[in-house]
Design a protein around this motif. Sequence first.
Motif, short mmCIF file in Angstrom:
data_model
loop_
_atom_site.label_atom_id
_atom_site.label_comp_id
_atom_site.label_asym_id
_atom_site.label_seq_id
_atom_site.Cartn_x
_atom_site.Cartn_y
_atom_site.Cartn_z
N THR A 161 56.30 8.71 12.44
CA THR A 161 56.61 7.77 13.62
C THR A 161 55.24 7.44 14.33
O THR A 161 54.22 8.43 14.34
CB THR A 161 57.64 8.43 14.38
N MET A 162 54.95 6.36 14.97
CA MET A 162 53.72 6.02 15.56
C MET A 162 54.24 5.80 17.13
O MET A 162 54.66 4.78 17.47
CB MET A 162 53.21 4.72 15.06
N GLN A 163 54.01 6.85 17.85
CA GLN A 163 54.55 6.95 19.19
C GLN A 163 54.11 5.58 20.12
O GLN A 163 54.93 5.52 21.07
CB GLN A 163 54.18 8.25 19.83
N ASP A 164 52.97 5.34 19.85
CA ASP A 164 52.38 4.30 20.93
C ASP A 164 52.16 3.05 20.40
O ASP A 164 51.91 1.95 21.08
CB ASP A 164 51.16 4.67 21.42
N SER A 165 52.57 2.75 19.14
CA SER A 165 52.48 1.32 18.40
C SER A 165 53.97 1.06 18.10
O SER A 165 54.07 -0.02 17.28
CB SER A 165 51.57 1.54 17.51
N ASP A 166 54.96 2.05 18.36
CA ASP A 166 56.21 1.55 17.98
C ASP A 166 56.41 1.14 16.55
O ASP A 166 57.10 0.10 16.47
CB ASP A 166 57.00 0.59 18.98
N GLU A 167 56.33 1.91 15.63
CA GLU A 167 56.22 1.81 14.40
C GLU A 167 56.63 2.93 13.67
O GLU A 167 56.70 4.12 13.92
CB GLU A 167 55.05 1.51 13.85
N LEU A 168 57.27 2.85 12.14
CA LEU A 168 57.58 3.84 11.44
C LEU A 168 56.81 3.57 10.17
O LEU A 168 56.79 2.33 9.55
CB LEU A 168 59.06 3.89 11.07
N VAL A 169 56.00 4.46 9.62
CA VAL A 169 54.96 4.33 8.59
C VAL A 169 55.57 5.26 7.41
O VAL A 169 55.87 6.46 7.56
CB VAL A 169 53.66 4.75 8.82
N ALA A 170 55.69 4.69 6.20
CA ALA A 170 55.67 5.62 4.83
C ALA A 170 54.45 5.70 4.26
O ALA A 170 53.74 4.51 3.76
CB ALA A 170 56.76 4.88 4.07
N ILE A 171 54.08 6.83 3.78
CA ILE A 171 52.86 7.11 3.04
C ILE A 171 53.31 7.77 1.68
O ILE A 171 54.22 8.64 1.59
CB ILE A 171 51.92 7.97 3.73
N ASP A 172 52.50 6.94 0.61
CA ASP A 172 53.13 7.71 -0.83
C ASP A 172 52.34 8.81 -0.80
O ASP A 172 51.14 8.78 -0.80
CB ASP A 172 52.72 6.35 -1.81
N ILE A 173 52.98 10.06 -1.36
CA ILE A 173 52.39 11.23 -1.44
C ILE A 173 51.43 11.46 -2.78
O ILE A 173 50.29 12.00 -2.68
CB ILE A 173 53.44 12.26 -1.38
N ALA A 174 51.80 10.53 -3.94
CA ALA A 174 51.01 11.04 -4.90
C ALA A 174 49.53 10.21 -4.61
O ALA A 174 48.48 10.57 -5.37
CB ALA A 174 51.67 9.94 -6.17
N THR A 175 49.67 9.09 -4.08
CA THR A 175 48.27 8.25 -3.96
C THR A 175 47.77 8.48 -2.66
O THR A 175 46.46 8.06 -2.19
CB THR A 175 48.59 6.72 -4.33
N GLN A 176 48.54 8.89 -1.70
CA GLN A 176 48.02 9.12 -0.18
C GLN A 176 47.60 7.90 0.25
O GLN A 176 46.53 7.80 0.95
CB GLN A 176 47.09 10.23 -0.33
N THR A 177 48.35 6.81 -0.05
CA THR A 177 48.18 5.62 0.78
C THR A 177 49.47 4.97 1.46
O THR A 177 50.77 5.38 1.06
CB THR A 177 47.71 4.46 -0.11
N ILE A 178 49.32 4.17 2.27
CA ILE A 178 50.40 3.59 3.13
C ILE A 178 51.34 2.80 2.21
O ILE A 178 50.83 1.84 1.42
CB ILE A 178 49.97 3.10 4.50
#
Length: 327
Positions: A161-178
């Motif tokens: 979660t992004m507390q101050d930009s009001d977002e939810l972000v998913a990051i791929d663990i294999a590539t470590q990219t959003i």
Amino acid sequence: MKIFSIARACAVLGGLWVSIGGALAAAPPLFVLNSLEANVSVIDPVTWTETARIPTGKEPHHLYLTPDEKSIIVANALGDTLTFLDPRTAQIQRTVRGIVDPYHLRFTPDMKWFITAANRLNHVDFYRWDGKELTLVQRVATSRTPSHLWIDSRSTTVYSTMQDSDELVAIDIATQTIKWRTKTGAMPADVYGSPDDKRLFVGLTGSDSVEVFDVSGREPVSIKKIKTGNGAHAFRAAGDGRHLYVSNRVANSISKIDMTTQQVVESYPVPGGPDCMEVSADGRFIYVSSRWARKLSVVDTEAKKVVRQVTVGKSPHGVWTLQHAPR
């Protein structure tokens, strides 16, 4: 000398009676992180007294068990350190330095990665874990103020979660990219995934609800907002695989959510800004940090009320014990 049972066995040493059974039955302590005092309160769950204050780095907020269950890791956000404690004896084991802004932390279920959210510096960090040492591999830039993390059961995706930009972000663990990012309600804090990995529950601390996202497809979809109470913040599983507790920090309450029906089924009043929680192994009691009252509050879910409070330090946050309900 006759010994009638292990639980009642005693030995006379120099005229003093020492209870062997009591030592064997000793329960592991509860740990409460005092964020504004840079220490940890150690609570005896039998006498309900604070037995020690353990110094840490600045602003300890969250904590997590190592995969071998031999250490509790306390993340000291402003201290840039991790404090390793014995979960059974509360002894300090070691301090790891150079971990930048570890606000929230998790291990992947496959135990290959240790991931932290750098709350004040706007990035999520990936560390290799060999069972002892941590090695930084990747730093992923995010939006403003990454707060809490959740990792799916297959160790493929970490959500933040992004507390101050009001977002939810998913990051791929294999590539470590959003993989994707999506807007949420006001001030998202904790995030929790359903057992089938298809739903995410996000506490909206700037609102009065828990927002539910369907993450089973290529793109996330917000499907519902469950009204719980002002300041919906932190989650803890009830232990039955179906229900989820959320603390409503402003409303001074805890709500019990049915993850299947996505409805509130019970509510418990808790004073002092309830924050992080732990649930007893039998599922009956909720241990919650009352953030503004310097208390650990114990909620009896059958009586539906606070039945005990223990004084701790300033701004108590994370709560944990080895004997807890299934996650």
